[in-house]
Write a protein that holds these residues in place. Structure first.
Motif, PDB file in Angstrom:
ATOM      1  N   ILE B  64       0.858  -1.182   0.000  1.00 15.37           N
ATOM      2  CA  ILE B  64       0.000   0.000   0.000  1.00 15.37           C
ATOM      3  C   ILE B  64       0.896   1.234   0.000  1.00 15.37           C
ATOM      4  O   ILE B  64       1.801   1.355   0.834  1.00 15.37           O
ATOM      5  CB  ILE B  64      -0.952   0.032   1.218  1.00 15.37           C
ATOM      6  CG1 ILE B  64      -1.842  -1.217   1.230  1.00 15.37           C
ATOM      7  CG2 ILE B  64      -1.839   1.288   1.163  1.00 15.37           C
ATOM      8  CD1 ILE B  64      -2.841  -1.268   2.385  1.00 15.37           C
ATOM      9  N   ILE B  68       0.146  12.240   0.273  1.00 12.29           N
ATOM     10  CA  ILE B  68      -0.837  13.306   0.445  1.00 12.29           C
ATOM     11  C   ILE B  68      -1.218  13.907  -0.907  1.00 12.29           C
ATOM     12  O   ILE B  68      -2.267  14.505  -1.061  1.00 12.29           O
ATOM     13  CB  ILE B  68      -0.259  14.389   1.403  1.00 12.29           C
ATOM     14  CG1 ILE B  68      -1.357  15.303   1.950  1.00 12.29           C
ATOM     15  CG2 ILE B  68       0.839  15.207   0.716  1.00 12.29           C
ATOM     16  CD1 ILE B  68      -0.902  16.178   3.108  1.00 12.29           C
ATOM     17  N   LEU B  73      -0.023  10.420  -6.863  1.00  8.67           N
ATOM     18  CA  LEU B  73      -0.710   9.124  -6.811  1.00  8.67           C
ATOM     19  C   LEU B  73      -1.270   8.731  -8.178  1.00  8.67           C
ATOM     20  O   LEU B  73      -1.236   7.549  -8.544  1.00  8.67           O
ATOM     21  CB  LEU B  73      -1.828   9.159  -5.757  1.00  8.67           C
ATOM     22  CG  LEU B  73      -1.341   9.210  -4.299  1.00  8.67           C
ATOM     23  CD1 LEU B  73      -2.510   9.481  -3.357  1.00  8.67           C
ATOM     24  CD2 LEU B  73      -0.641   7.916  -3.917  1.00  8.67           C
ATOM     25  N   GLU B  74      -1.765   9.709  -8.914  1.00  7.56           N
ATOM     26  CA  GLU B  74      -2.284   9.415 -10.254  1.00  7.56           C
ATOM     27  C   GLU B  74      -1.168   8.884 -11.161  1.00  7.56           C
ATOM     28  O   GLU B  74      -1.381   7.971 -11.956  1.00  7.56           O
ATOM     29  CB  GLU B  74      -2.921  10.672 -10.882  1.00  7.56           C
ATOM     30  CG  GLU B  74      -4.301  11.004 -10.324  1.00  7.56           C
ATOM     31  CD  GLU B  74      -5.324   9.875 -10.521  1.00  7.56           C
ATOM     32  OE1 GLU B  74      -5.255   9.177 -11.541  1.00  7.56           O
ATOM     33  OE2 GLU B  74      -6.185   9.695  -9.636  1.00  7.56           O
ATOM     34  N   LYS B  77      -0.372   5.408 -10.166  1.00  5.80           N
ATOM     35  CA  LYS B  77      -1.413   4.545 -10.729  1.00  5.80           C
ATOM     36  C   LYS B  77      -1.092   4.204 -12.191  1.00  5.80           C
ATOM     37  O   LYS B  77      -1.219   3.054 -12.621  1.00  5.80           O
ATOM     38  CB  LYS B  77      -2.755   5.295 -10.650  1.00  5.80           C
ATOM     39  CG  LYS B  77      -3.975   4.439 -10.777  1.00  5.80           C
ATOM     40  CD  LYS B  77      -4.478   3.994  -9.426  1.00  5.80           C
ATOM     41  CE  LYS B  77      -5.601   2.994  -9.583  1.00  5.80           C
ATOM     42  NZ  LYS B  77      -5.878   2.300  -8.331  1.00  5.80           N
ATOM     43  N   ASP B  86      -0.462  -5.677 -10.168  1.00  6.21           N
ATOM     44  CA  ASP B  86      -1.857  -5.729  -9.730  1.00  6.21           C
ATOM     45  C   ASP B  86      -2.006  -5.975  -8.230  1.00  6.21           C
ATOM     46  O   ASP B  86      -3.104  -6.173  -7.735  1.00  6.21           O
ATOM     47  CB  ASP B  86      -2.611  -6.809 -10.525  1.00  6.21           C
ATOM     48  CG  ASP B  86      -1.860  -8.127 -10.516  1.00  6.21           C
ATOM     49  OD1 ASP B  86      -1.092  -8.355  -9.561  1.00  6.21           O
ATOM     50  OD2 ASP B  86      -2.027  -8.916 -11.457  1.00  6.21           O
ATOM     51  N   ASP B  89      -2.032  -1.115  -3.804  1.00  7.28           N
ATOM     52  CA  ASP B  89      -3.154  -0.208  -3.596  1.00  7.28           C
ATOM     53  C   ASP B  89      -2.604   1.133  -3.116  1.00  7.28           C
ATOM     54  O   ASP B  89      -1.535   1.179  -2.513  1.00  7.28           O
ATOM     55  CB  ASP B  89      -4.107  -0.779  -2.533  1.00  7.28           C
ATOM     56  CG  ASP B  89      -5.551  -0.833  -3.016  1.00  7.28           C
ATOM     57  OD1 ASP B  89      -5.813  -0.418  -4.165  1.00  7.28           O
ATOM     58  OD2 ASP B  89      -6.412  -1.287  -2.245  1.00  7.28           O
ATOM     59  N   LEU B  90      -3.347   2.200  -3.383  1.00 12.31           N
ATOM     60  CA  LEU B  90      -2.878   3.536  -3.011  1.00 12.31           C
ATOM     61  C   LEU B  90      -3.904   4.249  -2.153  1.00 12.31           C
ATOM     62  O   LEU B  90      -5.107   4.112  -2.362  1.00 12.31           O
ATOM     63  CB  LEU B  90      -2.610   4.368  -4.276  1.00 12.31           C
ATOM     64  CG  LEU B  90      -1.659   3.743  -5.299  1.00 12.31           C
ATOM     65  CD1 LEU B  90      -1.535   4.642  -6.525  1.00 12.31           C
ATOM     66  CD2 LEU B  90      -0.290   3.504  -4.681  1.00 12.31           C
ATOM     67  N   ILE B  91      -3.425   5.014  -1.168  1.00  6.44           N
ATOM     68  CA  ILE B  91      -4.318   5.796  -0.311  1.00  6.44           C
ATOM     69  C   ILE B  91      -3.807   7.222  -0.231  1.00  6.44           C
ATOM     70  O   ILE B  91      -2.618   7.448   0.010  1.00  6.44           O
ATOM     71  CB  ILE B  91      -4.387   5.203   1.119  1.00  6.44           C
ATOM     72  CG1 ILE B  91      -4.970   3.788   1.087  1.00  6.44           C
ATOM     73  CG2 ILE B  91      -5.223   6.096   2.031  1.00  6.44           C
ATOM     74  CD1 ILE B  91      -5.021   3.127   2.453  1.00  6.44           C
ATOM     75  N   GLN B  92      -4.724   8.166  -0.445  1.00  3.24           N
ATOM     76  CA  GLN B  92      -4.365   9.570  -0.286  1.00  3.24           C
ATOM     77  C   GLN B  92      -4.603   9.958   1.166  1.00  3.24           C
ATOM     78  O   GLN B  92      -5.730   9.954   1.649  1.00  3.24           O
ATOM     79  CB  GLN B  92      -5.203  10.443  -1.212  1.00  3.24           C
ATOM     80  CG  GLN B  92      -4.741  11.896  -1.192  1.00  3.24           C
ATOM     81  CD  GLN B  92      -5.575  12.794  -2.079  1.00  3.24           C
ATOM     82  OE1 GLN B  92      -6.566  12.351  -2.666  1.00  3.24           O
ATOM     83  NE2 GLN B  92      -5.190  14.045  -2.175  1.00  3.24           N
ATOM     84  N   THR B  93      -3.528  10.274   1.872  1.00  3.05           N
ATOM     85  CA  THR B  93      -3.657  10.605   3.283  1.00  3.05           C
ATOM     86  C   THR B  93      -2.437  11.389   3.746  1.00  3.05           C
ATOM     87  O   THR B  93      -1.419  11.428   3.066  1.00  3.05           O
ATOM     88  CB  THR B  93      -3.818   9.313   4.126  1.00  3.05           C
ATOM     89  OG1 THR B  93      -4.200   9.662   5.442  1.00  3.05           O
ATOM     90  CG2 THR B  93      -2.521   8.513   4.194  1.00  3.05           C
ATOM     91  N   ASP B  94      -2.561  11.995   4.913  1.00  5.25           N
ATOM     92  CA  ASP B  94      -1.443  12.701   5.505  1.00  5.25           C
ATOM     93  C   ASP B  94      -0.718  11.725   6.427  1.00  5.25           C
ATOM     94  O   ASP B  94      -1.230  11.369   7.480  1.00  5.25           O
ATOM     95  CB  ASP B  94      -1.974  13.910   6.288  1.00  5.25           C
ATOM     96  CG  ASP B  94      -0.855  14.766   6.854  1.00  5.25           C
ATOM     97  OD1 ASP B  94       0.294  14.287   6.889  1.00  5.25           O
ATOM     98  OD2 ASP B  94      -1.137  15.894   7.264  1.00  5.25           O
TER      99      ASP B  94
END
Lengths: 124, 203
Positions: B64, B68, B73-74, B77, B86, B89-94
């Motif tokens: 993962i 931020i 992130l794009e 991706k 495959d 996974d990615l999460i946008q967070t601080d």
């Protein structure tokens, strides 16, 4: 966002939220993608998972039929079970929708498969 | 080569990890410590995913990436798609404000990161990243820090009860990324450090 990620994610970061778990899912687009099956890895993940939360997430995205309601005994050697877990954990993916905090109702948008967990200043 | 950010943002200290450094780091993490293959890995401040894509190529179980910045992130991706990866996974967070308090506590086997060094506008940023990384890992954290801060980091590691090993000393070539950079390119000395929770367990 895959359901393995969802299983680890909370909204406890919001001020005043106690557990923030599990996050509800309202999905407008769900994909199923072929992912290589790694039985050792899936087997190692099972004890780390919150199984009821996984079942709930699978239900939210319409894939609950493919997942056993409980972890079976001796799952390490049960390939059929591990394959089902693999499918729901890694192959089912939320592409568009929202994650919903169970306590505050705060929505976290998922765009292009990426959940945005950023909070506003007044929420932290 | 993965696609780098087109316009780096100075506040986020988006200095790209060169593919060469990333490859050397990941190769060492796998061959010397066996901490990639089949592991649950987090990449903190993943940016465009130079470390994350590399870890996936070396056969991590699942990764993962946390960042931020939506634009980075794009691109990550897009890189995943290009390399047909495959299991990421990615999460946008601080990373600083949200990870320690979350349900990610101790979930990950391995954390890899090239944190912001915290030199310009974010003092102490790398240590905040390190704290988050230790909170969400059960085994080891691999990170880069300025060699000039080594004694401070050693003291912190001791305070936090984790073992520290300087795996390698690198020369980090920072190309002229931002407008305030007067020179074309500057070499800075960087430590590649492995932090491990083993000391804690043995007690």
């Amino acid at each position: 966002m895959k359901l393995l990620t969802h299983n680890m994610l909370t909204s406890k970061i919001i001020k005043g939220v106690q557990q923030g778990y599990p996050l509800g899912i309202t999905a407008t687009k769900v994909d199923v993608k072929e992912v290589d099956f790694n039985p050792d890895f899936v087997s190692r993940m099972i004890p780390k998972l919150d199984w009821p939360a996984l079942c709930k997430a699978a239900e939210d995205v319409g894939h609950s039929a493919e997942l056993p309601k409980e972890v079976v005994p001796e799952y390490e050697t049960n390939e059929e079970f591990l394959k089902k877990a693999h499918h729901v954990l890694l192959q089912v993916e939320v592409i568009e929708g929202n994650l919903v905090c169970p306590e505050s109702g705060r929505k976290f948008p998922v765009n292009n498969g990426i959940p945005n967990m950023l909070l506003n200043e007044d929420e932290v | 080569m993965s696609t780098p950010l087109k316009i780096p943002k100075v506040l986020l200290e988006q200095y790209a990890t060169t593919t060469h450094i990333a490859a050397c780091m990941l190769h060492t993490i796998q061959t010397r410590y066996g901490d990639i293959e089949g592991k649950l890995v987090a990449d903190l401040g993943c940016g465009c995913g130079v470390l994350g894509v590399g870890a996936a190529m070396l056969g991590c179980g699942y990764l993962i990436g946390f960042d931020i910045d939506e634009d980075a992130l794009e691109i990550f991706k897009g890189n995943l798609k290009d390399f047909e990866i495959d299991n990421v996974d990615l999460i946008q967070t601080d990373v600083n404000s949200s990870l320690s308090e979350s349900n990610f506590k101790k979930s990950f086997d391995t954390v890899i990161m090239n944190p912001p060094f915290g030199t310009k506008h974010n003092p102490g940023m790398d240590m905040l990243f390190l704290r988050s990384a230790l909170d969400i890992s059960s085994n080891a954290v691999y990170s880069l820090h300025k060699t000039s801060t080594r004694e401070h980091i050693k003291k912190k590691a001791s305070d936090w009860g984790v073992e520290l090993e300087v795996v390698a000393e690198l020369r980090f070539d920072l190309p002229n990324t931002y407008k305030f950079h007067k020179k074309q390119s500057v070499d800075i000395e960087v430590d590649f450090i492995r932090f491990s929770h083993t000391a804690k367990k043995r007690r």
